[in-house]
Scaffold this motif. Structure first.
Motif, PDB file in Angstrom:
ATOM      1  N   ASP A   1      -4.196   3.117   5.757  1.00 16.51           N
ATOM      2  CA  ASP A   1      -4.810   2.491   4.598  1.00 16.51           C
ATOM      3  C   ASP A   1      -6.278   3.121   4.054  1.00 16.51           C
TER       4      ASP A   1
ATOM      5  N   LYS B   1      -5.476   6.064   2.013  1.00 15.47           N
ATOM      6  CA  LYS B   1      -4.973   5.732   0.624  1.00 15.47           C
ATOM      7  C   LYS B   1      -5.794   5.247  -0.332  1.00 15.47           C
ATOM      8  N   GLY B   2      -6.871   4.665   0.156  1.00 12.81           N
ATOM      9  CA  GLY B   2      -7.916   3.984  -0.370  1.00 12.81           C
ATOM     10  C   GLY B   2      -8.577   5.423  -1.051  1.00 12.81           C
ATOM     11  N   ARG B   3      -9.150   6.402  -0.277  1.00 12.56           N
ATOM     12  CA  ARG B   3      -9.656   7.380  -0.856  1.00 12.56           C
ATOM     13  C   ARG B   3      -8.953   8.339  -1.681  1.00 12.56           C
ATOM     14  N   VAL B   4      -7.783   8.458  -1.758  1.00 11.48           N
ATOM     15  CA  VAL B   4      -6.589   9.092  -2.673  1.00 11.48           C
ATOM     16  C   VAL B   4      -6.752   8.518  -4.119  1.00 11.48           C
ATOM     17  N   ASP B   5      -6.517   7.015  -3.933  1.00 12.60           N
ATOM     18  CA  ASP B   5      -6.827   5.952  -5.206  1.00 12.60           C
ATOM     19  C   ASP B   5      -8.216   6.670  -5.974  1.00 12.60           C
ATOM     20  N   GLU B   6      -8.963   6.513  -5.048  1.00 13.24           N
ATOM     21  CA  GLU B   6     -10.440   6.818  -5.585  1.00 13.24           C
ATOM     22  C   GLU B   6     -10.578   8.013  -6.271  1.00 13.24           C
TER      23      GLU B   6
ATOM     24  N   GLU C   1      -7.922   9.903  -7.487  1.00  9.10           N
ATOM     25  CA  GLU C   1      -7.059   9.852  -8.727  1.00  9.10           C
ATOM     26  C   GLU C   1      -7.690   9.281  -9.865  1.00  9.10           C
ATOM     27  N   ALA C   2      -8.329   8.272  -9.731  1.00  5.03           N
ATOM     28  CA  ALA C   2      -9.144   7.583 -10.808  1.00  5.03           C
ATOM     29  C   ALA C   2     -10.054   8.503 -11.249  1.00  5.03           C
TER      30      ALA C   2
ATOM     31  N   LYS D   1      -8.460  11.098 -13.305  1.00  3.96           N
ATOM     32  CA  LYS D   1      -7.735  10.519 -14.640  1.00  3.96           C
ATOM     33  C   LYS D   1      -9.087  10.328 -15.685  1.00  3.96           C
TER      34      LYS D   1
ATOM     35  N   TRP E   1       6.245   9.958  -7.240  1.00  8.44           N
ATOM     36  CA  TRP E   1       5.725   9.492  -5.901  1.00  8.44           C
ATOM     37  C   TRP E   1       6.469   8.353  -5.598  1.00  8.44           C
TER      38      TRP E   1
ATOM     39  N   GLY F   1       6.551   4.476  -4.060  1.00  6.41           N
ATOM     40  CA  GLY F   1       5.457   3.360  -3.990  1.00  6.41           C
ATOM     41  C   GLY F   1       5.509   2.694  -2.721  1.00  6.41           C
TER      42      GLY F   1
END
Length: 563
Positions: A265, A268-273, A275-276, A279, A309, A311
């Motif tokens: 978890d 995943k939080g770091r990857v989301d950050e 990707e943002a 983007k 990817w 989900g």
């Protein structure tokens, strides 16, 4: 004699002579009561009552001169008023050198028609004052000294007195009835205590047998448990050992799964950050800006974002949640495996299952006794050396402890009730019915409270801490000599029951507070008067129906005080 003493005498003397006898007797000299008329019947001479050797001419009666040493020749004047048992003796005029000792008559007799006859001190005769409280007919002031005239007021005074007396008698009757009710209530309360004692004795006998049985049972259970191996984690037979190992391994895996899930978890939080951030970089960069590095970064992001990817899998997440919950329905009930009773001897001798029922129980008992004997003699190891107890032993001890507590509570209550039966509750045990009942009375800045056979208390009206004036110590008797108020709310004269309260709150620079509560007959429980006789030593006068008609000398024997 004082007026108070003579007033008491007047109430005690038989003054109510019958009208028939009074009419048949010759007229009595002024001041002579009917019970003394026999000494004044001779029309010619008079014999001194206490000195019969002295005879006087009848003309010397009431001649305003004292001729008899006992003053009996002056029943209607104050000539012999100086004669008193409390006064120094004075010589008599008729016999020089002789001395009087005491008056033969109680005083000047007032007929008081329409009211109660009474005697008045000789010193009050013709003193220029109307003594209506004792002589309502005014006959004591027959000479009108100083122009004072005392008209007969007996009709009015008698009417009012009879009205008050009727109320007093009614109140007294009610008080006596209430006392009967208190005696009945006291008997009922005593009977309750006696019945409770009987019940407790039966309960104690039963509880004693129960404790003995449970004690014996505990010994048997503890001995029997030595023939079993009831193991916890990591010890015991094959099932319990395997269960212990499996539980430890599964707990280890569960802990690791939860740790990996938390790490996932976080990643995943770091990857989301990231990707943002990429983007925003693609959306905001200038395509006309000729920077090959930037163009390559944008192209790489576009290729990455175009991939398919997978989900989050909601079902899998839910399953993980269920697995990680310690109280979930799917969780393994380890206690079912950890508490399996498996005796080494039972496993070794399972052949008993093939024996006939008639001898199976006997063989089983002998095998268990053999194991216990081997353990007690050190041949086999004691399986409970780690200090753990089986549930059977724990339950047996719990039952025994509970039974012992109930037995001790019953014994304590029995002792309390047996002591209560020997406690002094006054005449007819009447204070048993009043025990703990409280009455209050305002006096000055305080409200005083008396709780029968409990305590006395002083309470400030404006708030603040209460002051203990004493705790109940004993019942005693006292002698009092006081004038009874017109309303009857007082002690009067004679023996009275008193309740002694001691060891109250300590008095600054003085003793512990104490209170003597003196009781007198009244229709209701009420405090009449509170006096601090000495520093922090109080006297309280209380009315109550509990003492109406009580012979104090017979009812109270321990201590006696003069007040």
């Amino acid at each position: 004699m004082g007026r108070q003493t003579l007033s008491s005498i007047a109430l005690l003397l038989p003054l109510f002579a019958s009208t028939t006898n009074a009419a048949s007797d010759p007229a009595r000299p002024r001041g002579v009561g009917p019970e003394f008329s026999k000494f004044y019947k001779d029309p010619a001479t008079f014999t001194c009552i206490s000195n019969p050797s002295i005879k006087l001419d009848i003309a010397r009666l009431n001649d305003d001169y004292c001729d008899c040493p006992d003053g009996s020749d002056e029943p209607g004047t104050s000539a012999c008023a100086y004669i008193s048992p409390l006064s120094p003796p004075r010589p008599s005029r008729r016999e020089p050198g002789s001395f009087d000792e005491t008056l033969a008559l109680p005083g000047f007799y007032c007929k008081n028609k329409g009211h109660i006859p009474s005697y008045i001190p000789f010193t009050n005769v013709n003193d220029g004052k109307c003594d209506y409280e004792l002589c309502c007919d005014g006959s004591d002031e027959y000479e009108s000294v100083g122009g004072v005239k005392c008209p007969d007021q007996c009709a009015t005074i008698g009417k009012e007195w009879r009205k008050q007396d009727e109320a007093r008698q009614k109140s007294l009757s009610n008080a006596r009835q209430k006392r009967k009710e208190l005696v009945t209530e006291s008997s009922r309360l005593r009977k309750e205590v006696e019945d409770r004692i009987s019940t407790l004795k039966i309960q104690i006998e039963g509880q004693t047998k129960k404790v003995d049985a449970l004690t014996k049972s505990l010994v048997e259970i503890e001995r029997a448990e030595k023939g079993k191996v009831v193991r916890g984690a990591g010890k015991g037979g094959k099932v319990t050992v395997l269960a212990s190992l499996a539980k430890e391994r599964i707990q280890e895996l569960t802990d690791n799964v939860e740790r990996v899930r938390k790490e996932r978890d976080a990643a995943k939080g770091r990857v989301d950050e990231l990707e943002a951030m990429l983007k925003r970089f693609k959306e905001e960069y200038n395509p006309n800006f000729n920077d090959e590095g930037v163009k390559r970064a944008v192209k790489a992001w576009e290729d990455y974002a175009a991939q398919d990817w997978p989900g989050p899998d909601a079902v899998r997440e839910r399953d993980l949640d269920e697995i990680l919950k310690p109280d979930s329905e799917s969780a393994i009930k380890w206690e079912e495996f950890e508490n399996v009773e498996e005796s080494d001897v039972d496993v070794l001798y399972q052949f008993e299952n093939y024996l006939p029922d008639s001898i199976r129980s006997w063989v089983d008992s002998k095998l268990r006794d053999l194991r216990v004997t081997l353990i007690e003699n050190g041949i086999l190891a004691n399986p409970n050396t780690d200090g753990t107890e089986s549930k059977a032993v724990t339950d047996a001890k719990s039952q025994l402890d509970s039974a012992n507590r109930e037995l001790e509570n019953d014994k304590s209550e029995l002792t309390k009730h047996e002591e209560d039966l020997t406690k002094d509750y006054g005449p007819d045990s009447i204070f048993r019915a009043l025990n703990g009942r409280c009455v209050n009375q305002d006096s000055g800045e305080y409200t005083y409270e008396h709780c029968f056979l409990s305590k006395t208390t002083q309470k400030p009206k404006k708030g603040g801490a209460h002051t203990g004036m004493g705790n109940f110590a004993r019942i005693e008797s006292v002698t009092v000599d006081e004038a009874l108020p017109a309303d009857g709310k007082g002690l009067g004269s004679g023996e009275r029951i008193a309740l002694k309260y001691e060891n109250g709150q300590h008095c600054w620079n003085g003793p512990n507070r104490s209170t003597t509560v003196i009781l007198a007959c009244a229709e209701n429980d009420e405090i009449w008067k509170i006096v601090e006789e000495e520093k922090c030593v109080y006297r309280m006068e209380v009315g109550t129906p509990a003492v109406c008609g009580v012979d104090v000398k017979k009812a109270v024997t321990p201590e006696h005080n003069e007040l």
